[in-house]
Design a protein around this motif. Sequence first.
Motif, PDB file in Angstrom:
ATOM      1  N   GLY A   1       2.096   0.128  54.930  1.00 36.94           N
ATOM      2  CA  GLY A   1       1.310   1.531  55.538  1.00 36.94           C
ATOM      3  C   GLY A   1       0.329   1.942  54.383  1.00 36.94           C
ATOM      4  O   GLY A   1       0.057   1.697  53.391  1.00 36.94           O
ATOM      5  N   GLU A   2      -0.933   2.383  55.092  1.00 40.52           N
ATOM      6  CA  GLU A   2      -2.089   2.959  54.234  1.00 40.52           C
ATOM      7  C   GLU A   2      -1.871   3.876  53.105  1.00 40.52           C
ATOM      8  O   GLU A   2      -2.087   3.697  52.060  1.00 40.52           O
ATOM      9  N   ALA A   3      -1.117   4.823  53.704  1.00 40.15           N
ATOM     10  CA  ALA A   3      -0.597   6.005  52.896  1.00 40.15           C
ATOM     11  C   ALA A   3       0.373   5.710  51.465  1.00 40.15           C
ATOM     12  O   ALA A   3      -0.092   6.027  50.498  1.00 40.15           O
ATOM     13  N   VAL A   4       1.133   4.814  51.953  1.00 38.53           N
ATOM     14  CA  VAL A   4       1.986   4.371  50.731  1.00 38.53           C
ATOM     15  C   VAL A   4       1.194   3.356  50.013  1.00 38.53           C
ATOM     16  O   VAL A   4       1.392   3.552  48.640  1.00 38.53           O
ATOM     17  N   HIS A   5       0.337   2.653  50.167  1.00 36.84           N
ATOM     18  CA  HIS A   5      -0.460   1.646  49.277  1.00 36.84           C
ATOM     19  C   HIS A   5      -1.314   2.581  48.514  1.00 36.84           C
ATOM     20  O   HIS A   5      -1.588   2.495  47.302  1.00 36.84           O
ATOM     21  N   TYR A   6      -2.004   3.580  49.135  1.00 34.57           N
ATOM     22  CA  TYR A   6      -2.997   4.697  48.441  1.00 34.57           C
ATOM     23  C   TYR A   6      -2.020   5.298  47.340  1.00 34.57           C
ATOM     24  O   TYR A   6      -2.778   5.286  46.132  1.00 34.57           O
ATOM     25  N   ARG A   7      -0.956   5.590  47.735  1.00 37.32           N
ATOM     26  CA  ARG A   7      -0.129   6.444  46.685  1.00 37.32           C
ATOM     27  C   ARG A   7       0.198   5.478  45.689  1.00 37.32           C
ATOM     28  O   ARG A   7      -0.004   5.928  44.448  1.00 37.32           O
ATOM     29  N   GLU A   8       0.543   4.271  45.661  1.00 40.69           N
ATOM     30  CA  GLU A   8       0.856   3.479  44.902  1.00 40.69           C
ATOM     31  C   GLU A   8      -0.247   3.193  43.896  1.00 40.69           C
ATOM     32  O   GLU A   8      -0.162   3.064  42.659  1.00 40.69           O
ATOM     33  N   HIS A   9      -1.313   2.841  44.689  1.00 39.03           N
ATOM     34  CA  HIS A   9      -2.747   2.797  43.763  1.00 39.03           C
ATOM     35  C   HIS A   9      -2.776   3.978  42.779  1.00 39.03           C
ATOM     36  O   HIS A   9      -3.256   3.929  41.754  1.00 39.03           O
ATOM     37  N   ALA A  10      -2.808   5.202  43.272  1.00 38.38           N
ATOM     38  CA  ALA A  10      -2.991   6.465  42.633  1.00 38.38           C
ATOM     39  C   ALA A  10      -2.125   6.546  41.531  1.00 38.38           C
ATOM     40  O   ALA A  10      -2.470   6.884  40.349  1.00 38.38           O
ATOM     41  N   LEU A  11      -0.681   6.277  41.610  1.00 39.38           N
ATOM     42  CA  LEU A  11       0.198   6.143  40.536  1.00 39.38           C
ATOM     43  C   LEU A  11      -0.213   5.131  39.467  1.00 39.38           C
ATOM     44  O   LEU A  11      -0.053   5.466  38.116  1.00 39.38           O
ATOM     45  N   GLN A  12      -0.361   4.251  40.013  1.00 38.99           N
ATOM     46  CA  GLN A  12      -1.080   2.893  38.938  1.00 38.99           C
ATOM     47  C   GLN A  12      -2.105   3.290  38.209  1.00 38.99           C
ATOM     48  O   GLN A  12      -2.297   3.125  37.038  1.00 38.99           O
ATOM     49  N   LEU A  13      -3.002   4.433  38.802  1.00 41.02           N
ATOM     50  CA  LEU A  13      -4.189   5.026  37.895  1.00 41.02           C
ATOM     51  C   LEU A  13      -3.929   6.092  37.035  1.00 41.02           C
ATOM     52  O   LEU A  13      -4.812   6.843  36.438  1.00 41.02           O
ATOM     53  N   GLY A  14      -2.447   6.468  37.166  1.00 44.01           N
ATOM     54  CA  GLY A  14      -2.043   7.614  36.234  1.00 44.01           C
ATOM     55  C   GLY A  14      -1.770   9.043  36.773  1.00 44.01           C
ATOM     56  O   GLY A  14      -1.615   9.766  36.082  1.00 44.01           O
ATOM     57  N   VAL A  15      -1.775   9.069  37.988  1.00 37.17           N
ATOM     58  CA  VAL A  15      -1.846  10.481  38.653  1.00 37.17           C
ATOM     59  C   VAL A  15      -0.166  10.728  38.614  1.00 37.17           C
ATOM     60  O   VAL A  15       0.481   9.902  39.133  1.00 37.17           O
ATOM     61  N   PRO A  16       0.108  12.021  38.198  1.00 41.15           N
ATOM     62  CA  PRO A  16       1.454  12.209  38.189  1.00 41.15           C
ATOM     63  C   PRO A  16       2.180  12.033  39.685  1.00 41.15           C
ATOM     64  O   PRO A  16       1.694  12.537  40.601  1.00 41.15           O
TER      65      PRO A  16
END
Length: 225
Positions: A81-96
């Motif tokens: 799913g788009e939102a799930v992958h977006y979230r994973e990407h954000a966490l990889q970029l260091g977002v809490p």
Amino acid sequence: MADAKGQQRVITTQEWRDAELIWDYHQMHHELRPCSAGIGLGSHDLGVASHTVDLYRQGLFPVLVFTGGNSPTTKARFPRGEAVHYREHALQLGVPEKVVLVEPNAANTGQNAVFSRQVLAAAGIVPESVLVVCKPYEERRSYATFKKVWPGVDVVCASEPVGLAAYAEGIGDAKLVIDMLVGALQRVMVYPEQGFTIPQEVPGDVAAAFKQLADGGFDSRLLRR
């Protein structure tokens, strides 16, 4: 997009001018300001997630929602799913993790707005303003949609700061990108009468560019009415 012989269509100078006119029209050119929440609209473009993270780091919102399930054009790229992958990407970029909310079900922009509002409410957040982050050619339609289905909130729109030529190069298919611009503009024009968005004025030169491109074969993303 390749033709029957597998060759990329050559875009003429006038077609590029028309496309750039529509590209600029799609962008709201909002002055960015701090908002109660950021909302990243799911799509095939992971750049939306990256730009949402950039805006979070600039302190423009304290919490963000990624919204979107799947569509035929994103299922292979984002199988969870788009939102799930977006979230994973954000966490990889260091977002809490605690500031990233996920809305995994929306199938269109109206649902992006409605379901994100529900997710924020469930987290105890009733925003006065939202910063909606989307693809560059979807700003205007996103704005018009959010204002229709969420009239009580102040809506600011943003997208990755990239020009049409660079965006098309990144996608790797200029014909497809122009098709998407044309399809998005058609929706800006026809969705108000269908109750999906608030009306947006379309200048005459933009309407003329739309007709030229649609009649010229940039029509794979048009609604068939």
